[in-house]
Structures are given as C-alpha cells and as structure tokens.
Design a protein around this motif. Sequence first.
Motif, PDB file in Angstrom:
ATOM      1  N   TYR A 107      77.500 -40.669 102.116  1.00 35.90           N
ATOM      2  CA  TYR A 107      77.971 -39.502 101.224  1.00 35.90           C
ATOM      3  C   TYR A 107      77.006 -39.023 100.269  1.00 35.90           C
ATOM      4  N   ASP A 108      76.301 -39.955  99.484  1.00 34.49           N
ATOM      5  CA  ASP A 108      75.069 -39.800  98.634  1.00 34.49           C
ATOM      6  C   ASP A 108      74.133 -38.723  99.353  1.00 34.49           C
ATOM      7  N   ARG A 109      73.586 -39.071 100.302  1.00 31.97           N
ATOM      8  CA  ARG A 109      72.739 -38.211 101.130  1.00 31.97           C
ATOM      9  C   ARG A 109      73.219 -36.788 101.546  1.00 31.97           C
ATOM     10  N   TRP A 110      74.748 -36.777 101.981  1.00 35.49           N
ATOM     11  CA  TRP A 110      75.120 -35.518 102.258  1.00 35.49           C
ATOM     12  C   TRP A 110      75.295 -34.635 100.999  1.00 35.49           C
ATOM     13  N   ASN A 111      75.641 -35.563  99.887  1.00 35.81           N
ATOM     14  CA  ASN A 111      76.188 -34.644  98.587  1.00 35.81           C
ATOM     15  C   ASN A 111      74.762 -34.118  97.958  1.00 35.81           C
ATOM     16  N   GLU A 112      73.513 -34.935  98.325  1.00 33.48           N
ATOM     17  CA  GLU A 112      72.107 -34.331  97.600  1.00 33.48           C
ATOM     18  C   GLU A 112      72.016 -32.955  98.224  1.00 33.48           C
ATOM     19  N   GLN A 113      72.362 -32.890  99.464  1.00 30.41           N
ATOM     20  CA  GLN A 113      72.274 -31.530 100.036  1.00 30.41           C
ATOM     21  C   GLN A 113      72.994 -30.435  99.456  1.00 30.41           C
ATOM     22  N   VAL A 114      74.173 -30.710  99.147  1.00 29.39           N
ATOM     23  CA  VAL A 114      75.094 -29.656  98.540  1.00 29.39           C
ATOM     24  C   VAL A 114      74.323 -29.203  97.097  1.00 29.39           C
ATOM     25  N   TRP A 115      73.941 -30.120  96.328  1.00 27.45           N
ATOM     26  CA  TRP A 115      73.461 -29.773  95.012  1.00 27.45           C
ATOM     27  C   TRP A 115      71.899 -29.072  95.229  1.00 27.45           C
ATOM     28  N   GLU A 116      71.288 -29.762  96.143  1.00 31.33           N
ATOM     29  CA  GLU A 116      70.122 -29.091  96.545  1.00 31.33           C
ATOM     30  C   GLU A 116      70.170 -27.712  97.004  1.00 31.33           C
ATOM     31  N   GLY A 117      71.341 -27.380  97.855  1.00 32.28           N
ATOM     32  CA  GLY A 117      71.498 -26.045  98.399  1.00 32.28           C
ATOM     33  C   GLY A 117      71.971 -25.140  97.097  1.00 32.28           C
ATOM     34  N   LEU A 118      72.247 -25.579  95.993  1.00 28.32           N
ATOM     35  CA  LEU A 118      72.514 -24.846  94.762  1.00 28.32           C
ATOM     36  C   LEU A 118      71.282 -24.700  93.831  1.00 28.32           C
ATOM     37  N   PHE A 119      70.100 -25.465  94.317  1.00 27.57           N
ATOM     38  CA  PHE A 119      69.043 -25.205  93.516  1.00 27.57           C
ATOM     39  C   PHE A 119      69.064 -25.751  92.269  1.00 27.57           C
ATOM     40  N   LEU A 120      70.013 -26.987  92.134  1.00 28.26           N
ATOM     41  CA  LEU A 120      70.291 -27.354  90.893  1.00 28.26           C
ATOM     42  C   LEU A 120      69.941 -29.042  90.763  1.00 28.26           C
ATOM     43  N   VAL A 121      69.786 -29.450  91.670  1.00 25.94           N
ATOM     44  CA  VAL A 121      68.934 -31.007  91.778  1.00 25.94           C
ATOM     45  C   VAL A 121      67.993 -30.885  93.020  1.00 25.94           C
ATOM     46  N   SER A 122      66.549 -30.884  92.489  1.00 19.43           N
ATOM     47  CA  SER A 122      65.547 -30.904  93.421  1.00 19.43           C
ATOM     48  C   SER A 122      65.698 -32.316  94.317  1.00 19.43           C
ATOM     49  N   GLU A 123      64.411 -32.097  95.384  1.00 21.82           N
ATOM     50  CA  GLU A 123      64.373 -33.118  96.204  1.00 21.82           C
ATOM     51  C   GLU A 123      63.500 -34.251  95.422  1.00 21.82           C
ATOM     52  N   ASP A 124      63.135 -34.307  94.344  1.00 21.09           N
ATOM     53  CA  ASP A 124      62.335 -35.319  93.719  1.00 21.09           C
ATOM     54  C   ASP A 124      63.582 -36.112  92.616  1.00 21.09           C
ATOM     55  N   ALA A 125      64.641 -35.488  92.753  1.00 19.93           N
ATOM     56  CA  ALA A 125      65.722 -35.967  91.855  1.00 19.93           C
ATOM     57  C   ALA A 125      67.039 -36.568  92.434  1.00 19.93           C
ATOM     58  N   THR A 126      67.858 -37.105  91.671  1.00 19.80           N
ATOM     59  CA  THR A 126      69.091 -37.358  92.563  1.00 19.80           C
ATOM     60  C   THR A 126      70.383 -36.834  91.709  1.00 19.80           C
ATOM     61  N   VAL A 127      71.329 -36.754  92.444  1.00 20.08           N
ATOM     62  CA  VAL A 127      72.757 -36.257  91.856  1.00 20.08           C
ATOM     63  C   VAL A 127      73.224 -37.442  90.710  1.00 20.08           C
ATOM     64  N   SER A 128      73.139 -38.656  91.205  1.00 21.68           N
ATOM     65  CA  SER A 128      73.612 -39.592  90.198  1.00 21.68           C
ATOM     66  C   SER A 128      72.892 -39.553  88.871  1.00 21.68           C
ATOM     67  N   ASP A 129      71.282 -39.434  89.108  1.00 20.62           N
ATOM     68  CA  ASP A 129      70.881 -39.457  87.931  1.00 20.62           C
ATOM     69  C   ASP A 129      71.272 -38.166  86.804  1.00 20.62           C
ATOM     70  N   ALA A 130      71.571 -37.031  87.456  1.00 18.97           N
ATOM     71  CA  ALA A 130      71.853 -35.868  87.039  1.00 18.97           C
ATOM     72  C   ALA A 130      73.335 -35.896  86.145  1.00 18.97           C
ATOM     73  N   PHE A 131      74.119 -36.566  86.937  1.00 16.38           N
ATOM     74  CA  PHE A 131      75.441 -36.652  86.221  1.00 16.38           C
ATOM     75  C   PHE A 131      75.335 -37.847  85.250  1.00 16.38           C
ATOM     76  N   GLY A 132      74.662 -38.707  85.545  1.00 17.16           N
ATOM     77  CA  GLY A 132      74.412 -39.875  84.255  1.00 17.16           C
ATOM     78  C   GLY A 132      74.010 -39.171  83.285  1.00 17.16           C
ATOM     79  N   GLY A 133      73.153 -38.356  83.028  1.00 16.70           N
ATOM     80  CA  GLY A 133      72.565 -37.861  82.025  1.00 16.70           C
ATOM     81  C   GLY A 133      73.604 -36.864  81.158  1.00 16.70           C
TER      82      GLY A 133
END
Length: 434
Positions: A107-133
């Motif tokens: 699910y994490d890997r799947w979810n990364e593609q969704v946020w990367e598709g929005l150009f909001l979380v890049s390949e060198d970052a994670t959704v978890s880190d973005a939401f944690g901040g």
Amino acid sequence: MARTRSLVALAFLVVLSGCVGGLLGPQDDPDDDTLGWENGYWHDDPLSIDESDGLNETEREAVIARTMARVEVIRGLEFKESVSVTLISREEYRARRGNDDGEPTDYDRWNEQVWEGLFLVSEDATVSDAFGGVYGSAVQGYYSGGGEITLVSDSATPMVDRTTLSHELVHALQDQHFGFPGGRTTQDGELAADGLTEGDANYVEQLYESRCQAEWDCIARPDRGTSSAPDDFNRGVFSVIYQPYAEGPTFVESLRDRGGWEAVNAAYDDVPESTEQVIHPEDYPDDRPVELDVPDRSSGGWERFSLDTNADTVGEASIYAMLWANGVVTDQSPYAYAFPASTGWAGDSLVPYHNGDTYGYVWVTEWESEEDAREFYDAYRQVLERNGADPRGDGVYRIPEGEPFADAFRVTRSGTRVKIVNAPTVRELANIDG
C-alpha cells in the motif's frame, strides 16, 4: 490518501472561535439536561479564572462545561454524553506519533505513486515524511472517538485554546448524533466527507468567535508564535489536507441557508461524494462524479498492485493543489481551490503499476466539457515543463535524471478526457499502457 485515516478528527491551525462559562454565581440548574446548559454551567454564566499560570482542574472543568453549553446553543444539538478533554504538549504529541521506520508495504508503494502523480511528493521523499511534517507541526487538537478530546499546547504552561476546544466539541456532537461517514476508499471521497464534518466544526467556530467578539466574555487565546512551522513544511501536501477546513465552512453555510441546521443534519445521510461538490456547493447533491474504468493494457512484466482497490480518485482539490504547488496558479491563495484548469472536473482514476522495484501509473481524467479538458491538458503540460520536461513529440515528455520527478510521460486528450501515462523511460510507456 492516497488516504490517511487521521483526517477526520483533526483541527489544523484553526483560527476562528470562542468559549466559556461560570464560576461566579451560576444560574439555577434545570430539572433536566437542556440545550445551553452542561455540567452545572449555562452558556451565559460569568467566569472568574486566572489565566496567567494556565488553568487548574476546577477552572478547566468550568471552561469545558460552558463551552459545551455554548456549542449546543449555536449548533442546536444537545450533548448526549459528557466529554473528556486532555491537554498535552507539542513535544508529547510528536512523541506519540513516533517514527515509522518499518519496511514499506505494498500500500505504501502504491500510495507513493498517487502523490508522485500529483507532483507533490517526489521520488526522493516519502508520503509518510510529508504527512509527519504536516501533522507534527499543524495539529492543535483531535477527537479520537468515545467522547475523548486531546488538545495540543505550544505554550510552556499548557493553555486551553478556545477555538480548538469548540471545534473538537462539534466533532463529539457529530459522533453522538450522526456518527462519522465511513466507507470512503479514495482520496477525493475522504476529503469530500471531511468537507462536511470539518466544515461543520469550522463553521460553528466562526459563529462562536463572532459571539466572543460581540456578546460573550471569552478566555484569551494562547500565543502560538511561529516556532512550530519547519522550513521544509510541504505546503503542497498541506494544501490538499487543508481543503475541507477552508472550503467546508462555506459548503455548510450554503446548506444552512437552504434549510437551516436541519439541512446540515440531513447531509450526514447524503454525504458529499467529491471535493467538487464542496468547492462548488451549488453542485451538491445532484452533480455526481463519473466512474471511470481504466482497462489494463500492461505488458512486459508490468502489473497492478494486489490490493483491495487498484485505483484512486484524487479529485478537484488535489488537482488544484498540484497546479498551485508547481507554479501554474500564481495569482491566488493555495487555499482558494477554484481555478479554471481544475474547475469542470467530472471524475478521475489514477492506477499505479509496478515491475519489480520500478513504478509507473495511468491517470485518466474526465471533464464537463471539451474546453475544461483542454484547460487542464494545457495546465498539466505546464507542470511538466516547470519540472524540466523535454518534449519528445506525440505528447511524450521526459524529465531528465537528477530532477525530483525524473520520468517519462505521455499526455493525450480526446474530447472531454485526458490520459496521462507515467513510466521510468520513454520505452516503458508502451509496456504500461500499450
């Protein structure tokens, strides 16, 4: 989000509300619990407390009781059960959230593609880190169900913020009378449901604060300062998450204008289906999103994820955040959400793919008119260009290695539909969507 199950009960940087009531000779208690009276305090009872060193337990109980009574008066709903309120420091809140250093799930890997598709979380970052901040710095309080509220204090001496308290008390009322909307499986669906619940809570805040300014004696709000906002705060992600808090109050106000609080209550049985309905209240409830079926045309080892759902719907709010965060929207707030290139959304489906440890996606969007589709098509190509993409012809673009969103893209428009295919290389585009 695409999902993060913590959205429904959070109060982000809330700035709008009021409070309290009575240690000085309260009025006579009613024979039975009644609207505007809670735990020995009427909504208009005076309050005598010393706020300079925080609130002691007795003072805090008085503040909570009269705040409950005032929320009842504004919202027209009676608390069925008592509510407990706990104060914790910002440091304790961050410690409770902790750090998830475990191996990413499918699910994490799947979810990364969704946020990367929005150009909001890049390949060198994670959704978890973005939401944690976002959550670690912005959350001022939350309702965790069962009548339990936690307030997060930034001051050395823990203080009750009247705006956050009133906001979370509305969530307790919602829980007691309606329950929270469930069954949402997409990013857009969850944000739309939050548009009702958070919009209701924030709208009550606004009414509450206006009474604080005009007729009620209210405790002061603590000075939060600016120390909790880090330099690397992902404002694009925050723009997505904040949409229900920004647009929800106007949506709820529109319902109340149509039919009073009864119309708002009725919406809990007919929850908004899309952020488009919340951003444009005139479209609720009749303008339903289009359901899109994206055929699987993958080959060469590419496949969809083995999850309960293989597609996400990101919706109008997230598309707006993408356009704002990538410099296409330049003349309005990140929290305005209505923009020509995102208005006219009718539906979308983003399907992540993987081939071993490499990833891609197919994103199909549907629009109300060909002109709406053309505006999004042009705006999306601007997003690509602003991220360093080179056009290769026939709608194909390549963002070079070394850039945050380095990948290949194929963008096509047919009538009211725009399709985006993403892959690590130009050659792989045909393997993901032949």
